[in-house]
Design a protein around this motif. Structure first.
Motif, short mmCIF file in Angstrom:
data_model
loop_
_atom_site.label_atom_id
_atom_site.label_comp_id
_atom_site.label_asym_id
_atom_site.label_seq_id
_atom_site.Cartn_x
_atom_site.Cartn_y
_atom_site.Cartn_z
N ASN A 1 0.85 -1.20 0.00
CA ASN A 1 0.00 0.00 0.00
C ASN A 1 0.88 1.24 0.00
O ASN A 1 0.85 2.06 0.92
CB ASN A 1 -0.88 0.01 1.25
CG ASN A 1 -2.25 -0.60 0.98
OD1 ASN A 1 -2.72 -0.64 -0.14
ND2 ASN A 1 -2.87 -1.08 2.05
N GLY B 1 -7.46 -8.23 1.09
CA GLY B 1 -7.05 -8.83 2.35
C GLY B 1 -6.48 -10.22 2.13
O GLY B 1 -6.14 -10.62 1.02
N HIS C 1 -9.52 3.89 -3.47
CA HIS C 1 -10.28 2.69 -3.06
C HIS C 1 -10.39 2.66 -1.54
O HIS C 1 -11.45 2.43 -0.97
CB HIS C 1 -9.58 1.43 -3.58
CG HIS C 1 -10.05 0.15 -2.96
ND1 HIS C 1 -9.69 -0.23 -1.67
CD2 HIS C 1 -10.84 -0.84 -3.42
CE1 HIS C 1 -10.26 -1.40 -1.39
NE2 HIS C 1 -10.96 -1.79 -2.43
N GLU D 1 -13.40 2.77 0.96
CA GLU D 1 -13.52 1.67 1.95
C GLU D 1 -13.83 2.25 3.34
O GLU D 1 -14.74 1.78 4.03
CB GLU D 1 -12.20 0.89 1.96
CG GLU D 1 -12.06 -0.17 3.03
CD GLU D 1 -10.65 -0.81 3.01
OE1 GLU D 1 -10.26 -1.35 1.96
OE2 GLU D 1 -9.96 -0.75 4.04
N TYR D 2 -13.09 3.29 3.71
CA TYR D 2 -13.33 3.93 5.02
C TYR D 2 -14.76 4.45 5.10
O TYR D 2 -15.44 4.31 6.11
CB TYR D 2 -12.37 5.10 5.22
CG TYR D 2 -10.99 4.79 5.77
CD1 TYR D 2 -10.24 3.74 5.28
CD2 TYR D 2 -10.43 5.59 6.77
CE1 TYR D 2 -8.96 3.49 5.76
CE2 TYR D 2 -9.17 5.34 7.27
CZ TYR D 2 -8.43 4.29 6.76
OH TYR D 2 -7.17 4.05 7.24
C1 6PG Z 1 -7.62 -3.80 1.05
C2 6PG Z 1 -7.45 -2.99 2.31
C3 6PG Z 1 -6.10 -3.12 2.93
C4 6PG Z 1 -5.88 -2.21 4.14
C5 6PG Z 1 -6.67 -2.57 5.34
C6 6PG Z 1 -6.30 -1.80 6.59
O1 6PG Z 1 -8.04 -3.22 0.07
O2 6PG Z 1 -7.33 -4.99 1.06
O3 6PG Z 1 -7.65 -1.64 2.00
O4 6PG Z 1 -5.16 -2.81 1.94
O5 6PG Z 1 -4.57 -2.27 4.51
O6 6PG Z 1 -8.01 -2.41 5.07
O7 6PG Z 1 -6.41 -0.43 6.44
P1 6PG Z 1 -6.53 0.52 7.72
O8 6PG Z 1 -5.62 -0.04 8.76
O9 6PG Z 1 -6.08 1.88 7.29
O10 6PG Z 1 -7.95 0.46 8.15
#
Ligand code: 6PG
Length: 469
Positions: free
Chosen positions: A103, A131, A186, A190-191
Motif C-alpha cells: 500500500n 485482504g 479505493h 472503503e473507510y
Molecule cells: C484492502 C485494504 C487493505 C488495508 C486494510 C487496513 O483493500 O485490502 O484496504 O489494503 O490495509 O483495510 O487499512 P486501515 O488499517 O487503514 O484500516
C-alpha cells in the motif's frame, strides 16, 4: 534446480497468500523474508510440497530467477520498500522488473519508478486489495508503471486476479503511480463505506434497540438487495459471532477505537490538495480519529447525558428507511471517490478509464459491491459524466431514496446518535443540487475584511466595496 518465474519478497499475510496464489496458477515462486525464521516456517507449513523455493539472501533470490527477473516486493509501505529496492538493485540487470505490491503512497511510487528506471530496470506499482482471502483466492489488482513491465506480467496477473463473469479484476492503469493512486482512493471509499455501515448499525442498536442477532439478520437480508456487497456480507457475519467466554455478541466486547494505517488519511490530504470535495470520505477518517479520543469521550459523556427531551422525539423509524438512507449515502461516497479520480486525471498525467476502474473493483477487493456494475456501465456509457449522480440510474436511485435518507438523518439527530458520514453525504447531495449556495456571503465577508474582491452574477469584472459606511 529449475529457475523460478517470480520472486515474492516479504512473507507477511499478503506476501504468503500471494505466493500461494501464484504457485497455484502454475508458476514456480522463489521467496525471501528478512526474518528467516518466518520463511522457514512458511516453507515447512503452508508452502510444503509446492513449487515454492526459499532463498536466504537477496543475491540467492536473484540468482534463482529466470531472466528478465520479476520480483514482487510485499514489505511494509514506506522506508522498508526503499531499503529492499536498494538491497536488490546491485544484483539486478537492465530489463529486470521490480514490482511493489504494497500500500505505497503514490508519490513514493513515482519517485521509485524514476530511480529504478534510470538504471535500466522496469518498475510496476500494484495496488492490491482483498485482504488475506483475496490475496490467496483472487484479489483486485491495480497495476501501473512501465507498459513493458505490465506486458511481461499480464498473463500472471490475470491468472491470479479475482474473476467476475469470467473477466479478471485487473487492467493496466497507466504510467507512474496511477495504480497506487487508485488503491488510495479505493481505501478512502472503503473507510466511508465502513463508517456508513457502522453508523447504520448504531441507529439499529442504540436508536431502535435491536439485538446483535436481529441486526445480523437485517444486514443479511440487505445483502440480498441493491446493497449487496462484501462489507455488508461480513458485517452480517460479524454480528452473529458470539464471545466464547461471555456468550454475548463478540462485537459488543470490542473496544470502540478504530485504528488506521494511513491510506484513508492520504486520500483526505490528497483531496484537499486537489480541491475536490469528498466530505463523506473525510468524515470517515475523522470519525476514526474521534473514536480514538476514548478517554475524553468517557469524561464528557456523563456531563452531557440526558439531553434528549422526554418523550423521545423519535419514537421509531422503519428499518427499510435506514436501508434506503444507507444506499443513498453509499452512492454519494462512491460518487466522491470517482470524482476525485476524475480530477486526478486532469491534475496529473494519469489517464484513468473510470469504467475500467469500476470493473476491476467488482470482484476481489474490499469495496466490491453490486453497485459497481452500475458504476461501470455509467462511465462506459458516458466517460465524461461530470458526476456519478447525473447518471440516469443513480439519479433515479437518489430521487427514490431521498425522503428515507432525510428521515434517517433526522432520526439520528433526534436520537443524539452521530452520523458524520451519512449526514456529510446528504450535505454533499444538497450542496450539489443547490443552484445557489451562501458562498456569496463568504465572498462579501472576504472582501469586507481583506479587500479580496468578488465577482457579480449580473456583470463581468472584479469588484471591491468599502463595506463600512
Ligand atoms: C484492502 C485494504 C487493505 C488495508 C486494510 C487496513 O483493500 O485490502 O484496504 O489494503 O490495509 O483495510 O487499512 P486501515 O488499517 O487503514 O484500516
Amino acid at each position: 534446480m529449475a529457475l523460478a518465474d517470480l520472486a515474492v519478497i516479504g512473507l507477511a499475510v499478503m506476501g504468503q497468500n500471494l505466493a500461494l496464489n501464484i504457485e497455484r496458477n502454475g508458476y514456480r515462486v522463489a521467496v525471501y523474508n528478512r526474518t528467516l525464521e518466518r520463511m522457514r516456517q512458511f516453507l515447512a507449513e503452508r508452502a510444503q510440497g509446492k513449487q515454492i523455493i526459499g532463498c536466504e539472501t537477496p543475491p540467492d533470490l536473484v540468482a534463482s530467477l529466470k531472466r528478465p527477473r520479476r520480483l514482487l516486493i510485499m514489505v511494509k509501505a514506506g522506508s522498508p520498500v526503499d531499503q529492499m529496492i536498494n538491497e536488490l538493485l546491485p544484483h539486478l540487470e537492465p530489463g529486470d522488473i521490480l514490482i511493489d505490491g504494497g500500500n505505497s503512497f503514490f508519490k513514493d511510487t513515482e519517485r521509485r519508478l524514476q530511480e529504478v528506471e534510470a538504471r535500466g530496470l522496469l518498475y510496476l506499482g500494484i495496488g492490491i486489495s482483498g485482504g488475506e482471502e483475496g490475496a490467496l483466492k483472487g484479489p483486485s489488482l491495480m497495476p501501473s508503471g512501465h507498459p513493458e513491465a505490465y506486458r511481461a506480467l499480464e498473463s500472471l496477473l490475470q491468472a491470479i486476479a479475482a474473476k467476475v463473469d469470467g473477466e479478471p479484476c485487473v487492467t493496466y492503469l497507466g504510467r507512474g503511480g496511477a495504480g497506487h493512486y487508485i488503491k488510495m482512493v479505493h481505501n478512502g471509499i472503503e473507510y466511508a463505506d465502513m463508517q456508513l455501515i457502522a453508523e447504520t448499525y448504531d441507529l439499529l442498536r442504540r436508536g431502535l434497540g435491536l439485538s446483535a442477532a436481529q441486526i445480523a439478520q437485517t444486514f443479511a437480508a440487505w445483502n440480498q438487495s441493491e446493497l449487496n456487497s462484501y462489507l455488508i456480507e461480513i458485517t452480517a457475519q460479524i454480528l452473529g459471532v458470539m464471545d466464547t467466554e461471555s456468550g454475548e455478541p463478540l462485537v459488543e466486547k470490542i473496544l470502540d477505537v478504530a485504528e488506521q494505517k494511513g491510506t484513508g488519511r492520504w486520500t483526505s490530504q490528497e483531496a484537499l490538495e486537489l480541491g475536490v470535495p469528498i466530505p463523506t470520505l473525510q468524515a470517515a477518517v475523522e470519525a476514526r480519529a474521534l473514536s480514538a479520543q476514548r478517554s475524553l469521550r468517557l469524561e464528557i459523556a456523563p456531563q452531557f447525558s440526558g439531553l434528549l427531551l422526554p418523550p423521545s422525539p423519535v419514537a421509531a423509524i422503519e428499518i427499510d428507511s435506514l436501508k434506503r438512507g444507507l444506499y443513498a449515502a453509499k452512492i454519494c461516497a462512491y460518487a466522491q471517490g470517482m470524482a476525485m479520480l476524475e480530477q486526478a486525471t486532469r491534475t496529473y498525467q494519469y489517464e484513468f478509464d473510470l469504467s475500467e476502474v469500476a470493473r476491476i473493483w467488482r470482484g476481489g477487493c474490499i469495496i466490491r459491491a453490486r453497485l459497481l456494475e452500475h458504476i461501470r456501465r455509467a462511465y462506459r456509457q458516458n466517460p465524461h459524466l461530470p458526476n456519478l449522480i447525473l447518471d440516469p440510474f443513480f439519479r433515479q436511485a437518489l430521487l427514490e431514496a431521498q425522503p428515507a435518507w432525510r428521515e434517517t438523518v433526522q432520526f439520528g439527530v433526534g436520537a443524539g446518535i452521530p452520523l458524520p458520514a451519512m449526514s456529510a453525504a446528504l450535505a454533499y447531495f444538497d450542496g450539489l443540487r443547490s443552484e445557489r449556495l451562501p458562498a456569496n456571503l463568504i465572498q462579501a465577508q472576504r472582501d469586507y475584511f481583506g479587500a479580496h474582491t468578488y465577482r457579480r452574477l449580473d456583470r463581468e469584472g472584479v469588484f471591491h466595496t468599502e463595506w463600512q459606511a
